[in-house]
Design a protein around this motif. Structure first.
Motif, mmCIF file in Angstrom:
data_model
loop_
_atom_site.group_PDB
_atom_site.id
_atom_site.type_symbol
_atom_site.label_atom_id
_atom_site.label_comp_id
_atom_site.label_asym_id
_atom_site.label_seq_id
_atom_site.Cartn_x
_atom_site.Cartn_y
_atom_site.Cartn_z
ATOM 1 N N GLY A 125 11.491 28.135 13.775
ATOM 2 C CA GLY A 125 11.983 29.425 14.261
ATOM 3 C C GLY A 125 12.269 30.472 13.162
ATOM 4 N N ALA A 126 13.493 30.771 13.129
ATOM 5 C CA ALA A 126 13.928 31.975 12.046
ATOM 6 C C ALA A 126 13.765 31.360 10.617
ATOM 7 N N PHE A 127 13.794 30.148 10.491
ATOM 8 C CA PHE A 127 13.883 29.691 9.013
ATOM 9 C C PHE A 127 12.111 29.652 8.700
ATOM 10 N N GLU A 128 11.105 29.970 9.348
ATOM 11 C CA GLU A 128 9.729 29.804 9.036
ATOM 12 C C GLU A 128 9.463 31.206 7.823
ATOM 13 N N GLY A 129 8.833 30.968 6.736
ATOM 14 C CA GLY A 129 8.446 31.884 5.935
ATOM 15 C C GLY A 129 9.470 31.997 4.809
ATOM 16 N N LEU A 130 10.745 31.251 4.922
ATOM 17 C CA LEU A 130 11.747 31.411 3.965
ATOM 18 C C LEU A 130 11.929 30.087 3.048
ATOM 19 N N SER A 131 12.289 30.291 1.921
ATOM 20 C CA SER A 131 12.522 29.091 0.950
ATOM 21 C C SER A 131 14.060 28.637 1.492
ATOM 22 N N PHE A 132 14.267 27.267 1.060
ATOM 23 C CA PHE A 132 15.577 26.722 1.111
ATOM 24 C C PHE A 132 16.673 27.760 0.563
ATOM 25 N N LYS A 133 16.472 28.259 -0.419
ATOM 26 C CA LYS A 133 17.501 28.921 -1.299
ATOM 27 C C LYS A 133 17.772 30.116 -0.263
ATOM 28 N N GLU A 134 16.733 30.982 0.011
ATOM 29 C CA GLU A 134 17.037 31.977 0.988
ATOM 30 C C GLU A 134 17.519 31.525 2.287
ATOM 31 N N ILE A 135 17.421 30.458 2.999
ATOM 32 C CA ILE A 135 17.905 30.245 4.079
ATOM 33 C C ILE A 135 19.607 29.695 3.888
ATOM 34 N N GLU A 136 19.849 29.119 2.559
ATOM 35 C CA GLU A 136 21.263 28.805 2.217
ATOM 36 C C GLU A 136 21.895 30.114 2.018
ATOM 37 N N GLN A 137 21.404 31.082 1.353
ATOM 38 C CA GLN A 137 21.937 32.153 1.015
ATOM 39 C C GLN A 137 22.249 33.115 2.517
ATOM 40 N N ARG A 138 21.523 33.060 3.633
ATOM 41 C CA ARG A 138 21.352 33.664 4.782
ATOM 42 C C ARG A 138 22.401 32.987 5.750
ATOM 43 N N TRP A 139 22.315 31.529 5.764
ATOM 44 C CA TRP A 139 22.876 30.823 6.915
ATOM 45 C C TRP A 139 23.459 29.656 6.315
ATOM 46 N N PRO A 140 24.508 29.590 5.388
ATOM 47 C CA PRO A 140 24.932 28.507 4.646
ATOM 48 C C PRO A 140 25.407 27.380 5.507
ATOM 49 N N ASP A 141 25.981 27.760 6.683
ATOM 50 C CA ASP A 141 26.543 26.758 7.920
ATOM 51 C C ASP A 141 25.052 26.089 8.406
ATOM 52 N N GLN A 142 24.180 26.724 8.631
ATOM 53 C CA GLN A 142 23.266 26.282 9.225
ATOM 54 C C GLN A 142 22.416 25.248 8.401
#
Length: 223
Positions: free
Chosen positions: A91-108
Protein backbone atom coordinates in the motif's frame (compact mmCIF):
# COMPACT_ATOMS: atom_id res chain seq x y z
CA UNK A 1 12.15 -43.49 -5.25
CA UNK A 2 9.94 -40.46 -4.63
CA UNK A 3 6.48 -41.26 -3.28
CA UNK A 4 3.88 -40.70 -6.05
CA UNK A 5 2.04 -38.15 -3.91
CA UNK A 6 5.14 -35.99 -3.41
CA UNK A 7 5.53 -32.86 -5.50
CA UNK A 8 9.05 -31.50 -5.87
CA UNK A 9 9.20 -27.72 -6.02
CA UNK A 10 11.91 -25.35 -7.23
CA UNK A 11 11.00 -22.09 -5.51
CA UNK A 12 12.94 -19.25 -7.13
CA UNK A 13 13.16 -15.59 -6.22
CA UNK A 14 13.28 -13.10 -9.10
CA UNK A 15 16.53 -11.48 -10.21
CA UNK A 16 17.78 -8.14 -9.00
CA UNK A 17 15.99 -4.83 -9.69
CA UNK A 18 17.13 -1.23 -9.30
CA UNK A 19 14.83 -0.94 -6.29
CA UNK A 20 16.51 -3.93 -4.65
CA UNK A 21 19.74 -1.97 -4.92
CA UNK A 22 18.09 1.15 -3.46
CA UNK A 23 16.25 -0.85 -0.76
CA UNK A 24 12.90 0.52 -1.91
CA UNK A 25 9.71 -1.38 -1.21
CA UNK A 26 8.32 -2.78 -4.44
CA UNK A 27 5.27 -4.75 -3.34
CA UNK A 28 2.77 -4.72 -6.22
CA UNK A 29 4.61 -2.01 -8.15
CA UNK A 30 5.87 -3.48 -11.42
CA UNK A 31 9.62 -2.84 -11.30
CA UNK A 32 11.65 -4.61 -14.04
CA UNK A 33 14.93 -6.47 -13.69
CA UNK A 34 18.06 -4.39 -13.99
CA UNK A 35 21.12 -5.48 -16.00
CA UNK A 36 22.42 -7.56 -13.09
CA UNK A 37 19.02 -9.19 -12.68
CA UNK A 38 18.86 -10.11 -16.35
CA UNK A 39 22.31 -11.71 -16.11
CA UNK A 40 21.22 -13.58 -12.98
CA UNK A 41 18.17 -14.87 -14.84
CA UNK A 42 20.39 -16.06 -17.68
CA UNK A 43 22.71 -17.93 -15.32
CA UNK A 44 19.76 -19.34 -13.42
CA UNK A 45 18.25 -20.64 -16.66
CA UNK A 46 21.50 -22.38 -17.59
CA UNK A 47 21.74 -23.99 -14.16
CA UNK A 48 18.24 -25.53 -14.27
CA UNK A 49 18.29 -26.56 -17.94
CA UNK A 50 18.79 -30.20 -16.96
CA UNK A 51 16.02 -30.31 -14.34
CA UNK A 52 13.12 -32.67 -15.12
CA UNK A 53 10.49 -29.98 -14.69
CA UNK A 54 6.93 -30.56 -15.86
CA UNK A 55 5.46 -27.08 -15.28
CA UNK A 56 6.60 -23.52 -14.53
CA UNK A 57 4.52 -20.89 -12.74
CA UNK A 58 5.27 -17.28 -11.88
CA UNK A 59 3.87 -14.07 -10.48
CA UNK A 60 2.42 -11.67 -13.03
CA UNK A 61 4.83 -8.89 -11.98
CA UNK A 62 7.52 -8.34 -14.62
CA UNK A 63 10.55 -8.96 -12.39
CA UNK A 64 9.30 -12.49 -11.67
CA UNK A 65 7.87 -13.05 -15.15
CA UNK A 66 11.15 -12.12 -16.88
CA UNK A 67 13.11 -14.42 -14.57
CA UNK A 68 10.68 -17.26 -15.15
CA UNK A 69 10.65 -16.70 -18.91
CA UNK A 70 14.38 -17.41 -19.04
CA UNK A 71 13.84 -20.65 -17.11
CA UNK A 72 10.90 -21.70 -19.28
CA UNK A 73 12.91 -21.18 -22.45
CA UNK A 74 15.84 -23.18 -21.09
CA UNK A 75 13.70 -26.24 -20.28
CA UNK A 76 11.32 -25.90 -23.23
CA UNK A 77 8.11 -25.50 -21.25
CA UNK A 78 5.27 -22.98 -21.45
CA UNK A 79 5.02 -20.41 -18.67
CA UNK A 80 1.84 -20.02 -16.63
CA UNK A 81 1.03 -16.91 -14.61
CA UNK A 82 -0.61 -17.06 -11.18
CA UNK A 83 -1.47 -13.77 -9.47
CA UNK A 84 -1.53 -15.61 -6.15
CA UNK A 85 2.28 -15.63 -6.35
CA UNK A 86 2.53 -11.83 -6.24
CA UNK A 87 4.60 -10.11 -3.58
CA UNK A 88 2.80 -8.78 -0.52
CA UNK A 89 0.97 -5.53 -1.15
CA UNK A 90 2.46 -2.72 0.93
CA UNK A 91 0.00 0.00 0.00
CA UNK A 92 1.24 3.42 1.10
CA UNK A 93 4.72 2.03 1.84
CA UNK A 94 5.45 1.09 -1.77
CA UNK A 95 8.16 3.12 -3.45
CA UNK A 96 9.69 4.18 -0.13
CA UNK A 97 12.80 3.03 1.72
CA UNK A 98 12.59 1.76 5.28
CA UNK A 99 14.24 4.94 6.54
CA UNK A 100 11.60 7.03 4.80
CA UNK A 101 8.83 4.88 6.24
CA UNK A 102 10.35 5.13 9.72
CA UNK A 103 10.51 8.92 9.43
CA UNK A 104 6.91 9.28 8.23
CA UNK A 105 5.20 6.60 10.33
CA UNK A 106 7.45 5.53 13.21
CA UNK A 107 4.70 3.61 15.04
CA UNK A 108 3.70 1.72 11.93
CA UNK A 109 7.35 1.03 11.07
CA UNK A 110 7.83 -0.53 14.51
CA UNK A 111 4.82 -2.83 14.10
CA UNK A 112 6.11 -3.85 10.69
CA UNK A 113 9.60 -4.44 11.99
CA UNK A 114 8.23 -6.56 14.83
CA UNK A 115 6.32 -8.67 12.29
CA UNK A 116 2.89 -8.00 13.71
CA UNK A 117 0.79 -10.52 11.72
CA UNK A 118 -2.24 -8.20 11.76
CA UNK A 119 -0.44 -5.02 10.70
CA UNK A 120 -1.04 -3.64 7.21
CA UNK A 121 0.04 -0.33 5.74
CA UNK A 122 -2.84 1.71 4.36
CA UNK A 123 -4.11 -0.05 1.27
CA UNK A 124 -1.86 -3.09 1.84
CA UNK A 125 -2.06 -6.68 3.11
CA UNK A 126 -1.30 -7.91 6.60
CA UNK A 127 1.00 -10.87 7.04
CA UNK A 128 -1.79 -13.32 7.81
CA UNK A 129 -3.64 -12.47 4.61
CA UNK A 130 -0.48 -12.52 2.52
CA UNK A 131 0.70 -15.85 3.95
CA UNK A 132 -2.67 -17.50 3.33
CA UNK A 133 -2.75 -16.14 -0.21
CA UNK A 134 0.74 -17.08 -1.43
CA UNK A 135 1.21 -20.37 0.45
CA UNK A 136 -2.29 -21.36 -0.57
CA UNK A 137 -1.43 -20.65 -4.20
CA UNK A 138 1.71 -22.83 -4.08
CA UNK A 139 -0.17 -25.58 -2.23
CA UNK A 140 -2.86 -25.61 -4.94
CA UNK A 141 -0.20 -25.86 -7.67
CA UNK A 142 1.58 -28.66 -5.84
CA UNK A 143 -1.66 -30.61 -5.46
CA UNK A 144 -2.45 -30.08 -9.14
CA UNK A 145 0.94 -31.58 -10.02
CA UNK A 146 1.16 -34.37 -7.44
CA UNK A 147 4.15 -36.60 -8.13
CA UNK A 148 5.70 -34.08 -10.52
CA UNK A 149 8.51 -31.52 -10.41
CA UNK A 150 7.48 -27.88 -10.81
CA UNK A 151 9.13 -24.46 -10.65
CA UNK A 152 7.55 -21.47 -8.93
CA UNK A 153 9.17 -18.08 -9.59
CA UNK A 154 8.05 -15.34 -7.24
CA UNK A 155 9.29 -12.81 -4.69
CA UNK A 156 11.24 -12.52 -1.45
CA UNK A 157 8.11 -12.32 0.65
CA UNK A 158 6.70 -15.46 -0.97
CA UNK A 159 9.98 -17.29 -0.37
CA UNK A 160 9.88 -16.20 3.27
CA UNK A 161 6.37 -17.60 3.69
CA UNK A 162 7.32 -20.89 2.04
CA UNK A 163 10.33 -21.23 4.34
CA UNK A 164 8.07 -20.68 7.35
CA UNK A 165 5.48 -23.14 6.06
CA UNK A 166 8.14 -25.83 5.50
CA UNK A 167 9.93 -25.14 8.80
CA UNK A 168 6.72 -24.78 10.85
CA UNK A 169 7.74 -21.29 12.01
CA UNK A 170 5.34 -18.63 13.26
CA UNK A 171 4.81 -15.48 11.21
CA UNK A 172 6.15 -13.26 13.97
CA UNK A 173 9.40 -15.24 14.39
CA UNK A 174 12.49 -13.20 13.42
CA UNK A 175 14.06 -14.06 10.08
CA UNK A 176 17.52 -15.61 10.19
CA UNK A 177 17.70 -16.99 6.63
CA UNK A 178 18.76 -15.31 3.40
CA UNK A 179 16.55 -14.63 0.40
CA UNK A 180 19.03 -13.93 -2.39
CA UNK A 181 17.95 -12.66 -5.80
CA UNK A 182 17.71 -15.51 -8.34
CA UNK A 183 18.41 -18.04 -5.60
CA UNK A 184 17.11 -21.61 -5.88
CA UNK A 185 15.16 -23.14 -3.01
CA UNK A 186 14.00 -26.75 -2.98
CA UNK A 187 10.92 -28.05 -1.21
CA UNK A 188 8.70 -31.11 -1.18
CA UNK A 189 4.95 -31.04 -0.84
CA UNK A 190 2.83 -33.89 0.48
CA UNK A 191 -0.73 -33.84 1.81
CA UNK A 192 0.80 -33.33 5.26
CA UNK A 193 2.43 -30.09 4.14
CA UNK A 194 5.72 -28.65 2.87
CA UNK A 195 9.22 -29.93 3.71
CA UNK A 196 12.44 -27.99 3.24
CA UNK A 197 15.15 -29.72 1.18
CA UNK A 198 17.61 -26.94 0.28
CA UNK A 199 17.67 -23.16 0.64
CA UNK A 200 19.22 -20.08 -0.97
CA UNK A 201 21.43 -21.90 -3.46
CA UNK A 202 23.35 -19.19 -5.33
CA UNK A 203 26.16 -21.38 -6.67
CA UNK A 204 25.06 -20.61 -10.23
CA UNK A 205 25.73 -16.89 -9.73
CA UNK A 206 29.07 -15.13 -9.80
CA UNK A 207 29.63 -13.56 -6.39
CA UNK A 208 26.96 -12.98 -3.77
CA UNK A 209 23.56 -11.82 -4.99
CA UNK A 210 22.36 -8.57 -3.48
CA UNK A 211 20.17 -9.15 -0.43
CA UNK A 212 17.86 -6.16 -0.06
CA UNK A 213 16.89 -7.38 3.41
CA UNK A 214 20.09 -6.14 5.00
CA UNK A 215 18.27 -3.28 6.72
CA UNK A 216 14.77 -3.38 8.16
CA UNK A 217 13.92 -6.36 5.94
CA UNK A 218 15.87 -8.74 8.14
CA UNK A 219 13.53 -7.68 10.89
CA UNK A 220 10.50 -8.72 8.89
CA UNK A 221 10.05 -6.60 5.78
CA UNK A 222 9.43 -7.84 2.23
CA UNK A 223 9.52 -6.08 -1.12
Amino acid sequence: MTHPAVTRILAIRHGETAWNVDSRIQGHLDIPLNAVGREQARRLALSVAGEDLTAIYCSDLSRAHATASAVAESVGLPLSVDKGLRERSFGAFEGLSFKEIEQRWPDQALRWRQRDPLFAAEGGENLQTFYARCVGAVRALAERHAGEHIAVVAHGGVMDCLYRAASRLELHAPRSWELGNASINRLLYMPEGFTLVGWNDKSHLEGPALDEFSDGERQGMTT
